[in-house]
Design a protein around this motif. Sequence first.
Motif, PDB file in Angstrom:
ATOM      1  N   LEU A 130      35.722  32.053  49.968  1.00 40.14           N
ATOM      2  CA  LEU A 130      35.943  33.376  49.380  1.00 40.14           C
ATOM      3  C   LEU A 130      35.118  33.506  48.100  1.00 40.14           C
ATOM      4  O   LEU A 130      35.192  32.651  47.208  1.00 40.14           O
ATOM      5  N   MET A 131      34.300  34.543  48.050  1.00 44.81           N
ATOM      6  CA  MET A 131      33.434  34.762  46.895  1.00 44.81           C
ATOM      7  C   MET A 131      34.199  35.553  45.829  1.00 44.81           C
ATOM      8  O   MET A 131      35.240  36.135  46.115  1.00 44.81           O
ATOM      9  N   ARG A 132      33.633  35.623  44.616  1.00 48.65           N
ATOM     10  CA  ARG A 132      34.354  36.240  43.508  1.00 48.65           C
ATOM     11  C   ARG A 132      34.346  37.758  43.531  1.00 48.65           C
ATOM     12  O   ARG A 132      34.826  38.409  42.584  1.00 48.65           O
ATOM     13  N   ASP A 133      33.854  38.342  44.624  1.00 46.77           N
ATOM     14  CA  ASP A 133      34.012  39.785  44.815  1.00 46.77           C
ATOM     15  C   ASP A 133      34.988  40.065  45.946  1.00 46.77           C
ATOM     16  O   ASP A 133      35.058  41.183  46.446  1.00 46.77           O
ATOM     17  N   GLY A 134      35.715  39.020  46.371  1.00 48.14           N
ATOM     18  CA  GLY A 134      36.713  39.214  47.401  1.00 48.14           C
ATOM     19  C   GLY A 134      36.159  39.254  48.814  1.00 48.14           C
ATOM     20  O   GLY A 134      36.903  39.517  49.762  1.00 48.14           O
ATOM     21  N   LYS A 135      34.852  38.972  48.971  1.00 48.12           N
ATOM     22  CA  LYS A 135      34.277  38.932  50.314  1.00 48.12           C
ATOM     23  C   LYS A 135      34.185  37.492  50.794  1.00 48.12           C
ATOM     24  O   LYS A 135      33.984  36.560  49.998  1.00 48.12           O
ATOM     25  N   ALA A 136      34.307  37.336  52.113  1.00 50.89           N
ATOM     26  CA  ALA A 136      34.218  35.995  52.695  1.00 50.89           C
ATOM     27  C   ALA A 136      32.770  35.646  53.002  1.00 50.89           C
ATOM     28  O   ALA A 136      31.949  36.522  53.255  1.00 50.89           O
ATOM     29  N   LEU A 137      32.479  34.356  52.945  1.00 50.49           N
ATOM     30  CA  LEU A 137      31.160  33.873  53.364  1.00 50.49           C
ATOM     31  C   LEU A 137      31.355  32.747  54.373  1.00 50.49           C
ATOM     32  O   LEU A 137      32.065  31.778  54.103  1.00 50.49           O
ATOM     33  N   GLN A 138      30.734  32.897  55.532  1.00 46.44           N
ATOM     34  CA  GLN A 138      30.721  31.828  56.522  1.00 46.44           C
ATOM     35  C   GLN A 138      29.804  30.739  55.990  1.00 46.44           C
ATOM     36  O   GLN A 138      28.618  30.944  55.838  1.00 46.44           O
ATOM     37  N   LEU A 166      43.944  46.012  56.947  1.00 46.48           N
ATOM     38  CA  LEU A 166      42.650  46.621  56.612  1.00 46.48           C
ATOM     39  C   LEU A 166      42.615  47.048  55.159  1.00 46.48           C
ATOM     40  O   LEU A 166      41.578  46.954  54.499  1.00 46.48           O
ATOM     41  N   GLU A 167      43.735  47.486  54.677  1.00 46.35           N
ATOM     42  CA  GLU A 167      43.778  47.876  53.275  1.00 46.35           C
ATOM     43  C   GLU A 167      43.657  46.645  52.365  1.00 46.35           C
ATOM     44  O   GLU A 167      42.850  46.618  51.435  1.00 46.35           O
ATOM     45  N   ALA A 168      44.446  45.632  52.685  1.00 51.91           N
ATOM     46  CA  ALA A 168      44.433  44.427  51.848  1.00 51.91           C
ATOM     47  C   ALA A 168      43.089  43.704  51.905  1.00 51.91           C
ATOM     48  O   ALA A 168      42.696  43.020  50.957  1.00 51.91           O
ATOM     49  N   ALA A 169      42.366  43.870  52.995  1.00 55.30           N
ATOM     50  CA  ALA A 169      41.085  43.171  53.161  1.00 55.30           C
ATOM     51  C   ALA A 169      40.023  43.704  52.211  1.00 55.30           C
ATOM     52  O   ALA A 169      38.950  43.128  52.095  1.00 55.30           O
ATOM     53  N   GLN A 170      40.326  44.787  51.519  1.00 54.81           N
ATOM     54  CA  GLN A 170      39.370  45.265  50.515  1.00 54.81           C
ATOM     55  C   GLN A 170      39.329  44.325  49.318  1.00 54.81           C
ATOM     56  O   GLN A 170      38.421  44.392  48.500  1.00 54.81           O
ATOM     57  N   ASP A 171      40.309  43.450  49.248  1.00 56.85           N
ATOM     58  CA  ASP A 171      40.425  42.617  48.058  1.00 56.85           C
ATOM     59  C   ASP A 171      40.581  41.124  48.371  1.00 56.85           C
ATOM     60  O   ASP A 171      41.203  40.390  47.619  1.00 56.85           O
ATOM     61  N   GLY A 172      40.057  40.677  49.496  1.00 55.55           N
ATOM     62  CA  GLY A 172      40.132  39.248  49.785  1.00 55.55           C
ATOM     63  C   GLY A 172      40.561  38.984  51.215  1.00 55.55           C
ATOM     64  O   GLY A 172      40.391  39.830  52.093  1.00 55.55           O
ATOM     65  N   PHE A 173      41.079  37.773  51.419  1.00 56.19           N
ATOM     66  CA  PHE A 173      41.559  37.396  52.752  1.00 56.19           C
ATOM     67  C   PHE A 173      42.898  38.047  53.036  1.00 56.19           C
ATOM     68  O   PHE A 173      43.739  38.173  52.142  1.00 56.19           O
TER      69      PHE A 173
END
Lengths: 468, 468
Positions: B216-224, B411-418
Amino acid sequence: MARVLTPQSEDFPRWYQDVIAKAELAETGPVRGSQVIRPTGWAIWERMVAEVDLRIKDADAENCSFPLLIPESYLKREAEHVEGFAPELAVVTIGGGKELEEPAVIRPTSETVIGEFMAKWIQSYRDLPLLLNQWANVLRWEMRTRLFLRSAEFHWQEGHTAHATREDARDYVRRILHDVYEDFMVNILAIPVVVGRKTVRERFAGATDTYTLEGLMRDGKALQMGTSHELGQNFAKAFDIGFLGSDGKQHHAWTTSWGVSTRMVGGMIMAHGDDNGLRVPPRLAPVQAYVMVVKDGEGVSEAAQSIHKALKAAGVRVKLDTRTDVPFGRRAVDAELRGYPVRIELGPRDLKEGNVTIVRRVDGSKAAVSVDAAAKAVTDALEADQQALYDSALAYREAHTSDATTLAEALEAAQDGFVRLPWDACGEDGETQANQQGVSVRCLVRADGSVPDSGDEPGLIAYLARSY
Amino acid sequence: MARVLTPQSEDFPRWYQDVIAKAELAETGPVRGSQVIRPTGWAIWERMVAEVDLRIKDADAENCSFPLLIPESYLKREAEHVEGFAPELAVVTIGGGKELEEPAVIRPTSETVIGEFMAKWIQSYRDLPLLLNQWANVLRWEMRTRLFLRSAEFHWQEGHTAHATREDARDYVRRILHDVYEDFMVNILAIPVVVGRKTVRERFAGATDTYTLEGLMRDGKALQMGTSHELGQNFAKAFDIGFLGSDGKQHHAWTTSWGVSTRMVGGMIMAHGDDNGLRVPPRLAPVQAYVMVVKDGEGVSEAAQSIHKALKAAGVRVKLDTRTDVPFGRRAVDAELRGYPVRIELGPRDLKEGNVTIVRRVDGSKAAVSVDAAAKAVTDALEADQQALYDSALAYREAHTSDATTLAEALEAAQDGFVRLPWDACGEDGETQANQQGVSVRCLVRADGSVPDSGDEPGLIAYLARSY
């Protein structure tokens, strides 16, 4: 022991092919001139990389990575460079399903793309010298390929540097030549090299001065083991690598490039190999000591484990072979083929007397050594055999280097190794004649063996030979 | 201190670009999607290579090298594979000045050409498992590229293995997943990863099972961060990788592949970086300690040399900066940008009191330490800060992982992480809906967090997130 390889004396090129196949070093790949380097071969290259990389870092160059694909237009900016490389290019014309607007070539070498970025990064004399290196694959479409020696794709390091003055560029290229390449070849590869200056004809496309290290293979042919180049201001002008000098004026930089490649694996094979296979110099060898359980039982495995452990603790790169279901003879032949410097054989009979057998690849000698003394005997043998291989290669070279005073004499003697001929007795016309007979001027040296600053110095000696 | 980077909170993608430019990690290359990795960036990758390579060798795989160019026809032999990669190929149509009879593609990955050779090398069950790995550049024509994260050419290792049974293939892929990749990411990169199974839609083209490690990156997006694949018998059938079993019958092998790439550099930047630049985990860092002479005089240089020497002797990767002609502030900002874990500042004033200042990148804390205690203070800080970075990344992830029971909620919560959502509440239809809104199912895990053997196991949890 059944004959595994064609003897060198019978057919050297065939021996070379045989040993590469039987030692499982490499194979021809599916696309013309490509090669598959198998684990045994790649491990040798990895060791070369490690040793050369250490020396490059000691010379203060920094590793980086430039792209594989270069816009075709870049190549055209330096006239001699494109002339030299255009016939050998692989060109990508389609990307992502579409015809490309500008075709891209797979790098045959990276002076052009690196020049483009040096121009961006260098502003003032404070940014100089800029010392870069990359470990990379490059591709030159070759018509006659030979594994390791001449392949379309090959692996190498290419150093690229920019300097404020010609003197600084020259000093650096010489430093790489001697402190990195010569030191590595002599002290790790155990190959004596003639270090000299290329003639104008043999110069790198785009260079003003090319220096070379030439090894002699066991068939009397020379192999160019590495080169370093002063590029003068040719690329600096083509790519506008300029800087504000400490004099407040704008100048073009002086650039260099230098490289050694997987070709050195071929050189190591041909400089040291014998009719039983490779002889890998101990300091290079990925496996320095090969501990073989000949037959199980009566504490043999335990003793093998303990010797394995002691050698590892002593910093020896060691491999343990407990495959007693594979015939001993086959395993021993494989160990010889792969050129493991020292083999330690353990069987119940020897062990009952407290001994193991140490077999040295360099001369095939066998000695019974007590278990307790084994680790020390191995490290001593590794030390001694590194020197023995170098001495043997040097003796071969000395026996296959002659002096000539005329070109005719030189061309005859060049059938059997290096010939030293006064450059005045050869010259560019003589070089042309030699080339027509399959002989080339490998390099020019001074009478004292040192590297000349110019091909015009009086009294230079030319080294002639057949070559790879 | 002047603002050097766009703050993360203001514009994360811009911050990412800024830090890559200002820390001189990489630049865009001239051919679409290519990148120039500069020494600071490449040194980080070299450290990743060293650590991953150690672990791969511990898993008994052997390094080797297959060709860059693959005949176009090879790609077509495995139907799903070619469908997945055809749109991304770079095609060489001209070689040595001539149109090629069969075009060659630059490898997008090497299952096909390695499959061809595995078929030659494997005869019987005794030849299995065959465990190969290569460190290589590959190329996939990408339309939207981003340095390190998504580039046309990238650097990676690709492991390729063949096994006698499905179980053996699965065990090995899991071993790589956990013992090589997870261990490296957690213990060296200091990035906690969710390890799971990809859905059918996210599977590698040609695989039967794909496993992944998601950071998990510091903008809340995941990286494979890496993947490993069971390829079943798909490639074995397409390339005829067969073997005589111990049962005396002919079988197809079970193959696997697995890789991590320069993308991990991007992951390291985004998982740990802050508004002052990189924070490189100490165990990874090419420069762990940065010894800075603030101002010359009164024995400062000597003290700096001696601390440099003491740290080197303690096995610390250390860099000495004596450039007192460059303003201190600029050098300090550069050191922060590049994320050197510990900085040791030496000036005459502190030194008069027998002290140096130790600045820790992880939290910016400064402490005066006596010269004699400096080396120990540095090694202690490196140890502690490796853990601190991991803890901080874990805390971030925990704060940005939520549980949902419906897709809408997820989907809403996924705007901010896992978001963890029961797979039953999502399913393939839910996955399609999520994708349309820029959210993807990163992986499936069991309720206890372990990796499922199949996507059909009951009670699986899906991790959803926006991703790179």
